[in-house]
Design a protein around this motif. Sequence first.
Motif, PDB file in Angstrom:
ATOM      1  N   THR A  44     -88.301 -14.595  24.950  1.00  0.00           N
ATOM      2  CA  THR A  44     -88.610 -14.309  23.548  1.00  0.00           C
ATOM      3  C   THR A  44     -90.066 -13.903  23.342  1.00  0.00           C
ATOM      4  O   THR A  44     -90.450 -13.527  22.245  1.00  0.00           O
ATOM      5  CB  THR A  44     -88.313 -15.533  22.665  1.00  0.00           C
ATOM      6  N   ILE A  49     -94.604 -13.684  19.214  1.00  0.00           N
ATOM      7  CA  ILE A  49     -94.054 -14.312  18.011  1.00  0.00           C
ATOM      8  C   ILE A  49     -95.154 -15.016  17.233  1.00  0.00           C
ATOM      9  O   ILE A  49     -95.222 -14.938  16.005  1.00  0.00           O
ATOM     10  CB  ILE A  49     -92.937 -15.305  18.398  1.00  0.00           C
ATOM     11  N   GLY A  85     -87.705 -13.331  18.345  1.00  0.00           N
ATOM     12  CA  GLY A  85     -87.214 -13.712  19.661  1.00  0.00           C
ATOM     13  C   GLY A  85     -86.027 -12.876  20.087  1.00  0.00           C
ATOM     14  O   GLY A  85     -85.891 -12.510  21.261  1.00  0.00           O
ATOM     15  N   SER A  86     -85.169 -12.554  19.140  1.00  0.00           N
ATOM     16  CA  SER A  86     -84.023 -11.691  19.429  1.00  0.00           C
ATOM     17  C   SER A  86     -84.477 -10.312  19.878  1.00  0.00           C
ATOM     18  O   SER A  86     -84.031  -9.793  20.908  1.00  0.00           O
ATOM     19  CB  SER A  86     -83.143 -11.564  18.177  1.00  0.00           C
ATOM     20  N   ASN A  88     -87.384  -9.367  21.094  1.00  0.00           N
ATOM     21  CA  ASN A  88     -88.099  -9.406  22.365  1.00  0.00           C
ATOM     22  C   ASN A  88     -87.163  -9.632  23.550  1.00  0.00           C
ATOM     23  O   ASN A  88     -87.341  -9.058  24.628  1.00  0.00           O
ATOM     24  CB  ASN A  88     -89.164 -10.499  22.319  1.00  0.00           C
ATOM     25  N   THR A  89     -86.158 -10.472  23.352  1.00  0.00           N
ATOM     26  CA  THR A  89     -85.191 -10.726  24.426  1.00  0.00           C
ATOM     27  C   THR A  89     -84.391  -9.468  24.744  1.00  0.00           C
ATOM     28  O   THR A  89     -84.189  -9.122  25.914  1.00  0.00           O
ATOM     29  CB  THR A  89     -84.227 -11.855  24.023  1.00  0.00           C
ATOM     30  N   GLY A 124     -79.936 -12.861  23.266  1.00  0.00           N
ATOM     31  CA  GLY A 124     -80.646 -12.010  22.314  1.00  0.00           C
ATOM     32  C   GLY A 124     -79.817 -11.684  21.087  1.00  0.00           C
ATOM     33  O   GLY A 124     -80.302 -11.764  19.954  1.00  0.00           O
ATOM     34  N   LEU A 127     -79.417 -14.872  18.935  1.00  0.00           N
ATOM     35  CA  LEU A 127     -80.597 -15.164  18.122  1.00  0.00           C
ATOM     36  C   LEU A 127     -80.644 -14.277  16.886  1.00  0.00           C
ATOM     37  O   LEU A 127     -80.992 -14.726  15.787  1.00  0.00           O
ATOM     38  CB  LEU A 127     -81.867 -14.955  18.948  1.00  0.00           C
TER      39      LEU A 127
END
Length: 331
Positions: A44, A49, A85-86, A88-89, A124, A127
Amino acid sequence: MTAPEPVRTTAAADPRGGRPSGPLHPSADGAPRRSRAMAFVALTKPRIIELLLITTVPTMFLAAGGFPPLALVLATLVGGALAAGSANTLNCYVDRDIDAKMDRTRERPLVTGEVTPREALVFGVGLGVVATAWLALLVNVLSAVLALAAIAFYLFVYTLGLKRRTSQNIVWGGAAGCMPVLIGWSAVTGSLGWTPLVLFGVIFLWTPPHYWPLSMRYARDYSSVDVPMLGAVERPGLVARRITAYSWAMVACSLLLVPVAGTGPVYTLGAVVLGAWFLVEVHGLRRRAARADSSSEPVATAGAMRVFHVSISYLTLLFVAVGVDPFVPWW
């Protein structure tokens, strides 16, 4: 004393999801639960973040003219963190092939095999779904829509569309990183307006001076995987001149907030002093880059990284001023 138990290892996973290959790393199956959890957290990109959320809370203070309800702030932060986080994942999932070849990214969990591509994709997407539902239920629908738009923009427009095709990738792709100010403002007011759009503009114009010095530092990395970051495809002098141009526009946009939002002396003074500081640093990089061009020598990467780190401090302190200003009475 007894000898320590040998660590069970497995080869790193193929970045495209095939059989494991490459250097040995601790097996995901045999790793402690904490290590396993931290691998998912690493996907993430928590430091990114953190920077995004730094812009959210002050914006909420400005929108409320003081303290918004604590429950609203917490709900917005949690939803924003999940959404970031979603994005970035999913970025790590798409870029796992080039991450395996770059020195800067070859220890990411998808490259080492700590997390499989399928697990990262499910994580991902999950999230993103949770973030959207969370914001819709606990904040408002507009904030949820903006968060979902940020995830989609970062994944489809930047990561899949622009990153590997144009040196202007970070200019337009960086718009996704501007969304937290819109989310923070809409969480408090239920709407948008000129003030959050000005803050959006500040971050939009800040993004190239923030990332282009990093691309100068890691030019070889980006060149090795054919990602046309500006610092990897242009001479240092040209990159520094564009950094300077965007920096002046960013400072001008930050001062535009004074008449638009009616900010007081704390923000006004902060924007002037911080803007002057950042411009001094940027012009220093420009002089060093010009000398490097004329002598056909590589620009000192320490200077580029100094601007990169100063840019983080600049944005953080500027938004501290945004958040403090509503609490200082002035006439």
